[in-house]
Structures are given as structure tokens and as C-alpha cells.
Design an enzyme around this catalytic site. Structure first.
Site, PDB file in Angstrom:
ATOM      1  N   SER A 137       0.853  -1.191   0.000  1.00 46.94           N
ATOM      2  CA  SER A 137       0.000   0.000   0.000  1.00 46.94           C
ATOM      3  C   SER A 137       0.887   1.238   0.000  1.00 46.94           C
ATOM      4  O   SER A 137       2.044   1.184   0.435  1.00 46.94           O
ATOM      5  CB  SER A 137      -0.855  -0.008   1.266  1.00 46.94           C
ATOM      6  OG  SER A 137      -1.414   1.268   1.483  1.00 46.94           O
ATOM      7  N   TYR A 150      -1.705  -1.066  10.194  1.00 49.70           N
ATOM      8  CA  TYR A 150      -1.818  -1.377   8.764  1.00 49.70           C
ATOM      9  C   TYR A 150      -0.539  -1.004   8.019  1.00 49.70           C
ATOM     10  O   TYR A 150       0.005  -1.809   7.248  1.00 49.70           O
ATOM     11  CB  TYR A 150      -3.022  -0.627   8.189  1.00 49.70           C
ATOM     12  CG  TYR A 150      -3.289  -0.914   6.732  1.00 49.70           C
ATOM     13  CD1 TYR A 150      -3.831  -2.138   6.325  1.00 49.70           C
ATOM     14  CD2 TYR A 150      -3.012   0.032   5.749  1.00 49.70           C
ATOM     15  CE1 TYR A 150      -4.087  -2.393   4.982  1.00 49.70           C
ATOM     16  CE2 TYR A 150      -3.276  -0.224   4.407  1.00 49.70           C
ATOM     17  CZ  TYR A 150      -3.809  -1.429   4.035  1.00 49.70           C
ATOM     18  OH  TYR A 150      -4.056  -1.684   2.698  1.00 49.70           O
TER      19      TYR A 150
HETATM   20  N1  LIG Z   1      -8.786  -0.485  -0.932  1.00 51.18           N
HETATM   21  C1  LIG Z   1      -7.739   0.290  -0.700  1.00 51.18           C
HETATM   22  O1  LIG Z   1      -7.873   1.502  -0.476  1.00 51.18           O
HETATM   23  C2  LIG Z   1      -6.352  -0.286  -0.734  1.00 51.18           C
HETATM   24  C3  LIG Z   1      -5.274   0.607  -0.832  1.00 51.18           C
HETATM   25  C4  LIG Z   1      -3.978   0.089  -0.829  1.00 51.18           C
HETATM   26  C5  LIG Z   1      -3.775  -1.270  -0.741  1.00 51.18           C
HETATM   27  N2  LIG Z   1      -4.844  -2.109  -0.647  1.00 51.18           N
HETATM   28  C6  LIG Z   1      -4.565  -3.543  -0.530  1.00 51.18           C
HETATM   29  O2  LIG Z   1      -5.119  -4.209  -1.651  1.00 51.18           O
HETATM   30  C7  LIG Z   1      -5.542  -5.523  -1.272  1.00 51.18           C
HETATM   31  C8  LIG Z   1      -6.965  -5.752  -1.681  1.00 51.18           C
HETATM   32  O3  LIG Z   1      -7.764  -4.843  -0.952  1.00 51.18           O
HETATM   33  P1  LIG Z   1      -9.303  -4.591  -1.239  1.00 51.18           P
HETATM   34  O4  LIG Z   1      -9.500  -3.138  -1.110  1.00 51.18           O
HETATM   35  O5  LIG Z   1      -9.714  -5.311  -2.466  1.00 51.18           O
HETATM   36  O6  LIG Z   1      -9.915  -5.280   0.068  1.00 51.18           O
HETATM   37  P2  LIG Z   1     -11.346  -5.958   0.356  1.00 51.18           P
HETATM   38  O7  LIG Z   1     -11.661  -5.718   1.775  1.00 51.18           O
HETATM   39  O8  LIG Z   1     -12.349  -5.519  -0.660  1.00 51.18           O
HETATM   40  O9  LIG Z   1     -11.018  -7.504   0.144  1.00 51.18           O
HETATM   41  C9  LIG Z   1     -10.121  -8.176   1.004  1.00 51.18           C
HETATM   42  C10 LIG Z   1     -10.581  -9.605   1.156  1.00 51.18           C
HETATM   43  O10 LIG Z   1      -9.622 -10.266   2.012  1.00 51.18           O
HETATM   44  C11 LIG Z   1     -10.342 -11.225   2.770  1.00 51.18           C
HETATM   45  N3  LIG Z   1      -9.636 -11.638   3.977  1.00 51.18           N
HETATM   46  C12 LIG Z   1      -9.431 -10.909   5.111  1.00 51.18           C
HETATM   47  N4  LIG Z   1      -8.816 -11.661   6.028  1.00 51.18           N
HETATM   48  C13 LIG Z   1      -8.612 -12.893   5.483  1.00 51.18           C
HETATM   49  C14 LIG Z   1      -8.025 -14.097   5.942  1.00 51.18           C
HETATM   50  N5  LIG Z   1      -7.507 -14.219   7.189  1.00 51.18           N
HETATM   51  N6  LIG Z   1      -7.975 -15.159   5.097  1.00 51.18           N
HETATM   52  C15 LIG Z   1      -8.509 -15.070   3.854  1.00 51.18           C
HETATM   53  N7  LIG Z   1      -9.094 -13.966   3.372  1.00 51.18           N
HETATM   54  C16 LIG Z   1      -9.141 -12.879   4.172  1.00 51.18           C
HETATM   55  C17 LIG Z   1     -11.655 -10.495   3.111  1.00 51.18           C
HETATM   56  O11 LIG Z   1     -12.651 -11.423   3.515  1.00 51.18           O
HETATM   57  C18 LIG Z   1     -11.964  -9.765   1.816  1.00 51.18           C
HETATM   58  O12 LIG Z   1     -12.845 -10.513   1.007  1.00 51.18           O
HETATM   59  C19 LIG Z   1      -5.310  -5.613   0.241  1.00 51.18           C
HETATM   60  O13 LIG Z   1      -4.080  -6.255   0.475  1.00 51.18           O
HETATM   61  C20 LIG Z   1      -5.237  -4.174   0.686  1.00 51.18           C
HETATM   62  O14 LIG Z   1      -4.485  -4.005   1.842  1.00 51.18           O
HETATM   63  C21 LIG Z   1      -6.129  -1.641  -0.648  1.00 51.18           C
END
Ligand SMILES: NC(=O)c1ccc[n+]([C@@H]2O[C@H](COP(=O)([O-])OP(=O)(O)OC[C@H]3O[C@@H](n4cnc5c(N)ncnc54)[C@H](O)[C@@H]3O)[C@@H](O)[C@H]2O)c1
Length: 256
Positions: A137, A150
Site C-alpha cells: 500500500s 496497517y
Molecule cells: N482499498 C484500498 O484503499 C487499498 C489501498 C492500498 C492497498 N490495498 C490492498 O489491496 C488488497 C486488496 O484490498 P481490497 O481493497 O480489495 O480489500 P477488500 O476488503 O475488498 O477484500 C479483502 C478480502 O480479504 C479477505 N480476507 C481478510 N482476512 C482474510 C483471511 N484471514 N484469510 C482469507 N481472506 C481474508 C476479506 O474477507 C476480503 O474478502 C489488500 O491487500 C489491501 O491491503 C487496498
């Protein structure tokens, strides 16, 4: 791009970017295994294509992760691509947060990646091909107030992936560590349920597809790091050249 005949594995495929990428790869012909604790979300992802296979899995359970990867290789075929999108994102001031939650963020966001890499990569390295994508991130590069747990987990993801890449740089695999800014997904609901830092809320928000396009470009160019969005690229430079300015902006935004 065609992924016909290929097998992709995506953690966090029940929501957000994992869900969007699973759908896109399935449309492009890949068989896609999605691994998530979110059964309802996975059912939604899988409803759009018969070549998306859901596996209920908690990525913090190393033995279960190893067993799911063995199962996928036996039933779907050799894995060509792994994307580590699963994560959680509660926010809060570090000393006001339950320490169990602070360490849980690390166990999922960093520990889950370690479990998946350890289960998936030896077979891919033996075959000498494949793609391995880690989701870090922008906060793993540019830390800010209220994001301690985080941001620490995402900084760990970056170092782990960088060292993993260098230890296996002649393996034939492609590695990409993506560092997005805010992306429009359900992950933000977790921040809203805890504490919402003002700074990222003021910044740019990307759509999942924009980030996925950037990852594909990163892999094709053979780059290790992907920084989607102009603000992220600026943030990388500011952090390097003016670290104190980053903190001044964060203190001003949060008001403490
Ligand atoms: N959305 C943002 O603003 C953002 C920004 C930077 C980085 N990211 C990163 O991108 C990636 C995807 O994020 P997103 O926004 O699509 O998130 P999201 O919340 O839409 O999806 C994340 C998924 O991970 C699953 N998950 C959580 N804990 C788990 C576990 N122990 N085992 C298996 N599955 C598990 C959740 O159930 C969920 O379905 C993440 O790594 C996040 O940190 C997101």
C-alpha cells in the site's frame, strides 16, 4: 490478453480488487481459484463464471494454506499466477488500539503472504515460470498518523517481497509488489468502522481496474514495484527527499 489454459490463485477473491481481478482473468480464459474467509463474497465472484473456483480458507493457517495449494495443483493444474490481495484495515491510534488487533493485522496482512509464498513458490520455482503479486500500500511507503498497524504490515509486505525477489531473481518468475493509494472497495468500510484518518480521505481514490492494469504493466515491464496513481508516485519522492514534510502534513491534517 489471453490466459487460456492458465491457473491463477487469488487470496481475498471474495471482494474488491481480488474479486475484480478474478473476474477479469476468468473472462480471459484462466481457471481462477479464489481463497477467502468471505464465503458470500466468493459465491458472488464465482457466480459470474464457471471457471472461478472458491476455497474457504483463512490464510493465517499455514497448514491449511499448504493443503489448499496441494489440492489446487492436483485438481486444477500447475499454478501460473498468485495474487495476494487478502487483508484487513482497521485504523486507530496505536496505544488506544487493542494490541491483539494490532498484531492480528500483521498476522493476516504479512503472515498470510508468508504462508502463501511458502506453499506456492517452491513448485513454481521448480517449473521456472509464473507470476507472484503482493499487495502492499502507499501507506507502507508514506506512513501517517492513525494507520500504525496497517502501515507496519504493508511495509513488512514490501521488504518481504523485495528480498523474496532478490533471493529468486534467476528463477524465471516475475514478481510485483503493488503499492496503491485509496481504492474504491469494501476495505474502507473497516476504516469507517474504526477511525478514519483525514489525510487519505483527502487524496485520490482509484478504481480497482486501474490498479489491476498497473500490475499487469509492472509484470510486463519486469519491474518489482508498481505505484498506481500520480499521488503515490509523488509520495514516494516526498518520503525520500522530505520525510519531515510528510509528517507535518499528517499532523496538520489530523490536528494533533
Ligand atoms: N482499498 C484500498 O484503499 C487499498 C489501498 C492500498 C492497498 N490495498 C490492498 O489491496 C488488497 C486488496 O484490498 P481490497 O481493497 O480489495 O480489500 P477488500 O476488503 O475488498 O477484500 C479483502 C478480502 O480479504 C479477505 N480476507 C481478510 N482476512 C482474510 C483471511 N484471514 N484469510 C482469507 N481472506 C481474508 C476479506 O474477507 C476480503 O474478502 C489488500 O491487500 C489491501 O491491503 C487496498
Amino acid at each position: 490478453m489471453s490466459f487460456r489454459g492458465q491457473v491463477a490463485v487469488i487470496t481475498g477473491g471474495g471482494s474488491g480488487m481480488g474479486q475484480a481481478w478474478a473476474r477479469r482473468l476468468a473472462e480471459d480464459g484462466a481457471t481462477v481459484a479464489i481463497l477467502d474467509v468471505n464465503e458470500a463474497g466468493m459465491a458472488e465472484t464465482a457466480a459470474s463464471a464457471s471457471n472461478i473456483k472458491p476455497y474457504v480458507l483463512d490464510i493465517t493457517d499455514a497448514d491449511a494454506v499448504a493443503s489448499v495449494f496441494a489440492d489446487i495443483e492436483a485438481s486444477l493444474g500447475p499454478v501460473d499466477r498468485v495474487a495476494n490481495a487478502a487483508a484487513i484495515m482497521p485504523f486507530g491510534r496505536l496505544l488506544e488500539e487493542d494490541p491483539k488487533l494490532t498484531t492480528r493485522v500483521m498476522t493476516i496482512n504479512y503472515g498470510g503472504l508468508v504462508n502463501v509464498a511458502t506453499a506456492a513458490l517452491p513448485r513454481m520455482i521448480e517449473r521456472g515460470s509464473g507470476d507472484f503479486v503482493s499487495f502492499s500500500s502507499m501507506t507502507g511507503i508514506v506512513p501517517g498518523l492513525l494507520m500504525g498497524a496497517y502501515a507496519s504490515s504493508k511495509a513488512a509486505v514490501q521488504f518481504y517481497t523485495e528480498i523474496l525477489y532478490h533471493e529468486n531473481r534467476n528463477s524465471g518468475l516475475r514478481f510485483c509488489c503493488v503499492c496503491p493509494p485509496a481504492v474504491k472497495t469494501a476495505l474502507w468500510q473497516q476504516a469507517e468502522a474504526t477511525v478514519v484518518p483525514k489525510l487519505p480521505s483527502k487524496g485520490e481514490t482509484l478504481m480497482p481496474d486501474v490498479v489491476i492494469d498497473e500490475i499487469e504493466r509492472c509484470l510486463d515491464k519486469g519491474k518489482l514495484f508498481s505505484y498506481p496513481g500520480k499521488q503515490t508516485q509523488l509520495g514516494v519522492v516526498m518520503r525520500r527527499l522530505f520525510p519531515q514534510l510528510i509528517w507535518r502534513v499528517s499532523h496538520d491534517a489530523e490536528g494533533f
